[in-house]
Design an enzyme around this catalytic site. Structure first.
Site, short mmCIF file in Angstrom:
data_model
loop_
_atom_site.label_atom_id
_atom_site.label_comp_id
_atom_site.label_asym_id
_atom_site.label_seq_id
_atom_site.Cartn_x
_atom_site.Cartn_y
_atom_site.Cartn_z
CG ASP A 1 -2.03 6.79 3.57
OD1 ASP A 1 -1.99 6.66 2.18
OD2 ASP A 1 -2.98 6.17 4.18
CE LYS B 1 3.43 5.99 -0.49
NZ LYS B 1 2.94 5.13 0.96
N GLY C 1 -3.10 5.92 -2.86
CA GLY C 1 -3.52 7.03 -2.38
C GLY C 1 -2.64 8.09 -2.59
CG HIS C 2 0.69 8.55 -3.94
ND1 HIS C 2 0.75 8.02 -2.45
CD2 HIS C 2 0.09 7.56 -5.52
CE1 HIS C 2 1.72 7.05 -3.64
NE2 HIS C 2 1.51 6.26 -4.67
CD GLN D 1 0.16 -0.02 -2.26
OE1 GLN D 1 0.67 -0.52 -2.90
NE2 GLN D 1 -1.13 0.49 -3.02
#
Ligand code: GDP
Ligand code: IMO
Ligand code: MG
Length: 429
Positions: free
Chosen positions: A13, A16, A40-41, A223
């Site tokens: 987080d 990225k 989760g982006h 990740q």
């Protein structure tokens, strides 16, 4: 300089997705090479906010070819839901390419993820519950189902049978769950076959040919370094290779073709799930970072654990990944803090460690040694050049750069696409 890796330098987080999006207008291919829908982006484009899980962030930019590499584990329901949701918002998803060698997350993987976490009790990892660990376990155990198996009905049935046999004993006799039938799994997987077929191919060959043409290929990690199966805080990690080496093994592109390794790092530290976190804050400062930085998981909504910047971790990330450039994100979140502590080394039972301790017990016992830097009160969200930043913010960045093992080439000053200070071009160097 066409092969560019974007990866997390901390526990995920770091931003990225935003960094990938930043480069996307100059990018030809964006490749996801590890993980699955545990990622989760969040990408903010104007008034629009997108949350991507399985698809690489580059899909938002017209013209970019998104690729899901062999190192990814795919939940087909999530894949098609995410594609439909993006399509409905006007995003062109027609170019997506998927490796025939990527592995499938089946219903039994999700079930096993949840029951095994419950079984671990207070030793649980705090996984996202998406079936990631069990799917990679099958891959390593050589009982996984790959995308290519879906196109041969008899092979698919054999593979699912082989994979389910032992699991049904485990589910019914150890975990007290119902038996899962081969038919229900095969029927579910086969329902996606015709939609999937045109997307699937030899993506390793396609990427190699793209690089031969001089195309720009961005490899976007899910990740992060400290969650990497080999180099992270094992066992409190994910089950894939989130470090730079994973970009090669997870895509089939040769390591020598990776020219730039861009480490994304927050101006402080966060972590979701269990495991050691030396600079973690349990006081009002931790609460403040969480509230100001909006530190809640994109995938599970869980509040993220928060702490000060840890340069032991970033030096480690610089080394194991060969980071050529860091992008420092969320500097704006520190605005208004009078004195900002930075962890320069660890104290472990009276011994100073400048490098990440090799023993996991030492990491659990590490106490941060802090140095403090004067803060700033000016709003920095409009800064676009380094000179636009207040002197103390500049000094904070330069201090982090000096202790983190690589140059800081860009600085995030807000969630928006444009909210970034670029010091060195991330593609040309
Ligand atoms: P990823 O998983 O590494 O792609 O990161 P996430 O999207 O899970 O979390 C990063 C969050 O920080 C997202 O909500 C971004 O919109 C936000 N973000 C990224 N860069 C910045 C920045 O420089 N400042 C602020 N305030 N937010 C940022
Ligand atoms: P992005 O790509 C932060 C964490 C989980 C848990 C551990 C194992 O958004 O940075 P898993 O479901 O992978 O088996 O969970 O890893 N985790 C993440 N933490 N960001 C992520 O992805 C994560 N993906 C997994 O919270 O501690
Ligand atoms: Mg995330």
């Amino acid at each position: 300089m066409p092969g560019i890796v974007i990866l997390g330098a901390q526990w995920g987080d770091e931003g990225k997705g935003k960094a990938t999006d930043l480069l996307a207008s100059r990018t030809d291919y964006v490749v996801k090479f590890n993980g699955g829908n545990n990622a989760g982006h969040t990408v903010v484009v104007g008034d629009e906010k997108y949350a991507l899980h399985l698809l690489p962030s580059g899909i938002l930019t017209p013209g970019v070819v998104p690729v899901i590499g062999n190192g990814v584990v795919i939940d087909l329901e999530v894949l098609f839901d995410e594609l439909e949701a993006l399509s409905a918002r006007g995003v062109d998803v027609s170019k997506l390419r998927i490796s025939a060698n990527a592995h499938i997350i089946a219903d039994y993987h999700r079930t096993l993820d949840k029951v095994s976490e419950r079984f671990l009790g207070k030793r649980s990892i705090g996984t996202t519950g998406r079936g990631i660990g069990p799917a990679y376990a099958d891959k390593i155990n050589r009982v996984g189902v790959r995308v290519q198996d879906l196109f041969d009905p008899s092979i698919l049935r054999q593979k699912v049978e082989g994979s389910l046999d032992l699991k049904n004993h485990l589910l019914t006799k150890v975990y007290n769950r119902r038996q899962i039938t081969v038919d229900e799994i095969v029927d579910d997987l086969q329902s996606y076959v015709e939609r999937l077929r045109p997307m699937v191919g030899d993506t390793a060959l396609e990427l190699d040919q793209a690089l031969d043409r001089g195309d720009i290929v961005v490899f976007e990690a899910g990740q992060a370094t400290m969650l990497d199966i080999d180099h992270g805080t094992y066992p409190f990690v994910t089950s894939s290779s989130a470090t730079a080496g994973g970009a090669a093994t997870g895509s089939g592109v040769a390591p020598a073709r990776l020219d730039r390794i861009i480490g994304i790092v927050k101006a402080y530290t966060t972590r979701v799930g269990s495991g050691p976190f030396p600079t973690e804050l349990f006081d009002e400062w931790g609460e403040r970072l969480r509230a100001t930085g909006f530190e809640f998981g994109t995938t599970t909504g869980r509040p993220r654990r928060t702490g000060w910047y840890d340069s032991v971790i970033t030096r480690y990330a610089a080394r194991v990944n060969g980071v050529t450039d860091f992008v420092l994100t969320k500097l704006d979140v520190l605005t208004g803090i009078e004195r900002i502590p930075v962890c320069v080394a660890y104290d472990v039972d009276g011994v100073r460690h400048d490098e990440m301790p090799v023993s996991q017990s030492d990491v659990h016992h590490a106490t941060p040694i802090y140095e403090e830097f004067p803060g700033w009160t000016e709003d920095i969200s409009g800064a676009r050049t380094f000179d636009d930043l207040p002197k103390n913010a500049q000094d904070y960045v330069l201090a982090l750069e000096a202790m983190s093992g690589s140059r800081i080439s860009a600085i995030g000053v807000g969630p928006d696409r444009e909210a970034i200070v670029v010091r060195h071009d991330l593609i040309e160097g």
